[in-house]
Scaffold this active site. Structure first.
Site, PDB file in Angstrom:
ATOM      1  N   THR A 207      41.010  41.379  41.938  1.00  0.00           N
ATOM      2  CA  THR A 207      40.560  40.533  40.882  1.00  0.00           C
ATOM      3  C   THR A 207      39.198  39.681  41.338  1.00  0.00           C
ATOM      4  O   THR A 207      38.417  39.225  40.342  1.00  0.00           O
ATOM      5  CB  THR A 207      41.856  39.535  40.354  1.00  0.00           C
ATOM      6  OG1 THR A 207      41.962  38.804  41.503  1.00  0.00           O
ATOM      7  CG2 THR A 207      42.825  40.543  39.990  1.00  0.00           C
ATOM      8  N   ILE A 277      37.313  36.069  37.248  1.00  0.00           N
ATOM      9  CA  ILE A 277      37.906  36.205  35.865  1.00  0.00           C
ATOM     10  C   ILE A 277      38.986  37.070  36.035  1.00  0.00           C
ATOM     11  O   ILE A 277      38.953  38.215  35.603  1.00  0.00           O
ATOM     12  CB  ILE A 277      36.827  36.271  34.700  1.00  0.00           C
ATOM     13  CG1 ILE A 277      35.972  37.729  35.193  1.00  0.00           C
ATOM     14  CG2 ILE A 277      36.201  35.336  34.402  1.00  0.00           C
ATOM     15  CD1 ILE A 277      35.337  38.325  33.848  1.00  0.00           C
ATOM     16  N   HIS A 278      39.884  36.625  36.773  1.00  0.00           N
ATOM     17  CA  HIS A 278      41.068  37.747  37.202  1.00  0.00           C
ATOM     18  C   HIS A 278      41.901  37.988  35.833  1.00  0.00           C
ATOM     19  O   HIS A 278      42.261  39.507  35.959  1.00  0.00           O
ATOM     20  CB  HIS A 278      42.243  36.652  37.891  1.00  0.00           C
ATOM     21  CG  HIS A 278      41.698  35.825  38.939  1.00  0.00           C
ATOM     22  ND1 HIS A 278      41.436  36.345  40.368  1.00  0.00           N
ATOM     23  CD2 HIS A 278      41.335  34.634  38.913  1.00  0.00           C
ATOM     24  CE1 HIS A 278      40.889  35.390  41.157  1.00  0.00           C
ATOM     25  NE2 HIS A 278      40.870  34.134  40.390  1.00  0.00           N
ATOM     26  N   ASP A 279      42.062  37.470  35.053  1.00  0.00           N
ATOM     27  CA  ASP A 279      43.042  37.710  33.976  1.00  0.00           C
ATOM     28  C   ASP A 279      42.656  38.744  32.935  1.00  0.00           C
ATOM     29  O   ASP A 279      43.460  39.669  32.520  1.00  0.00           O
ATOM     30  CB  ASP A 279      43.698  36.556  33.351  1.00  0.00           C
ATOM     31  CG  ASP A 279      44.744  35.543  34.037  1.00  0.00           C
ATOM     32  OD1 ASP A 279      45.098  36.053  35.204  1.00  0.00           O
ATOM     33  OD2 ASP A 279      44.976  34.609  33.624  1.00  0.00           O
TER      34      ASP A 279
END
Length: 353
Positions: A207, A277-279
């Site tokens: 991520t 911006i992991h999610d």
């Protein structure tokens, strides 16, 4: 998935800044049928996360999606939140109107169980925050790993350093007992029936390859037909809390104001003006797993409260002798994901201008 097929999803969120982008990516994706959103404390308190979620859905024109709140605190430990990362209410410098539609009367873990029972083998659960809601759900319904089509999660640090302690990632750190319950439930389910779908986990290893910067905000604005070159008030200095986006599009204005807080956080702590911006990456992979390469491994969580407390441990060499319970993402096509993010969210914003 065929071009006309729509995959039913539940997103479990602790809506801070990257969750907000994940919500926008999900509603902008034609292949996603969003059954409901469940919320919990994590980046900020539950009161903020569920309110943010409803407000963002209304901003995007999808205020009809059910939003249910779960447990406001971890299973065992005191609540930790991170306003320094996501702002005092979870959306950085952005401001949104109070949402019109109230939150659901359903309890989030019960919603997850009920929807999985109603659509056995069809529903993908995407967890983007701590695993408290899911842990309660699997304690309520031990068959949940076999009822879901798949569990896809943002969580853990496997071959990368942690972002909360030297060994831990934030989502697992906040409620490691919940995480251990969830991984153990999938372990038990796979051990009992090898056809049970393994969890798909994206840790910091992949991520943190998904980054955006100011140029991506400009690209989003251009795709939306907004005014990209004056997206921030030129009369205010960077870091001034009164400096607001003046983009003509409300979705782009929200993204610019939210991301600016995130960019400043990463500039202070990670040495670059931009953001992981992991999610939204995890949502993109839930919709199209070909974006990642995976390795099947057995995963467990350290809850011993020592130096490795909260660490996600993957048995890459099979030393435990356990059957793998997780497909762990080990490589990602980050440029393609970012391209899709700009295209999809920019196109959504264009409809809201």
């Amino acid at each position: 998935m065929s071009p006309n097929a729509r995959g039913p999803l539940i997103l479990d969120v602790d809506t801070g800044i990257d969750d907000a982008l994940a919500l926008l990516y999900a509603v902008a994706s034609p292949e996603a049928e969003i059954v409901a959103i469940t919320a919990l404390s994590g980046n900020v308190h539950l009161d903020d996360t569920e309110r943010n979620t409803r407000a963002i859905l209304e901003l995007a024109g999808h205020g009809d999606i059910e939003v249910a709140a779960g447990r406001p605190v971890p299973l065992v430990r005191p609540l930790e939140i991170t306003p320094e990362t996501h702002g005092p209410h979870g959306i950085g410098y952005a401001e949104l109107p109070e949402p019109v539609r109230p939150r659901s009367a359903r309890f989030a873990p019960q919603l997850i169980v009920d929807e999985a029972r109603a659509r056995p083998g069809e529903l993908t659960l995407v967890t983007l925050g701590p695993l408290t809601n899911l842990a309660i759900a699997v304690l309520m319904e031990p068959e949940l790993p076999r009822l879901l089509k798949r569990w896809v999660l943002m969580g853990g640090a496997f071959r990368a350093p942690g972002n909360t302690t030297p060994t831990t990632e934030w989502n697992v750190h906040c409620d490691p007992e919940a995480a251990r319950i969830c991984f153990a439930a999938w372990q038990a389910a796979v051990d009992a029936d090898l056809s049970t779908p393994r969890a798909l986990a994206l840790g910091l290893d992949v991520t943190e390859q998904a980054r955006v910067g100011s140029d991506h905000v400009v690209a989003l604005a251009r795709r939306a037909g907004s005014t990209p070159d004056d997206s921030l008030d030129p009369d205010r200095e960077p870091g001034d809390p009164e400096r607001r986006s003046v983009a003509s599009n409300p979705v782009i204005r929200f993204i610019a104001d939210a991301l600016r807080w995130y960019f400043e956080f990463h500039a202070r702590y990670d040495g670059f003006y931009g953001a992981f911006i992991h999610d939204p990456l995890v949502v993109a992979v839930a919709l199209d797993p070909s974006l990642v390469e995976t390795q099947p491994v057995a995963v467990d969580v350290d809850t011993a409260r020592g130096l490795g407390d909260g660490q996600t441990i993957a048995d890459f060499r099979g030393l435990w002798g356990r059957t793998p319970n997780v497909d762990l993402a080990v490589a990602v096509d980050a440029p393609e994901f970012v391209r899709r993010l700009v295209e999809r969210v920019g196109a959504l914003a264009a409809t809201r201008g």
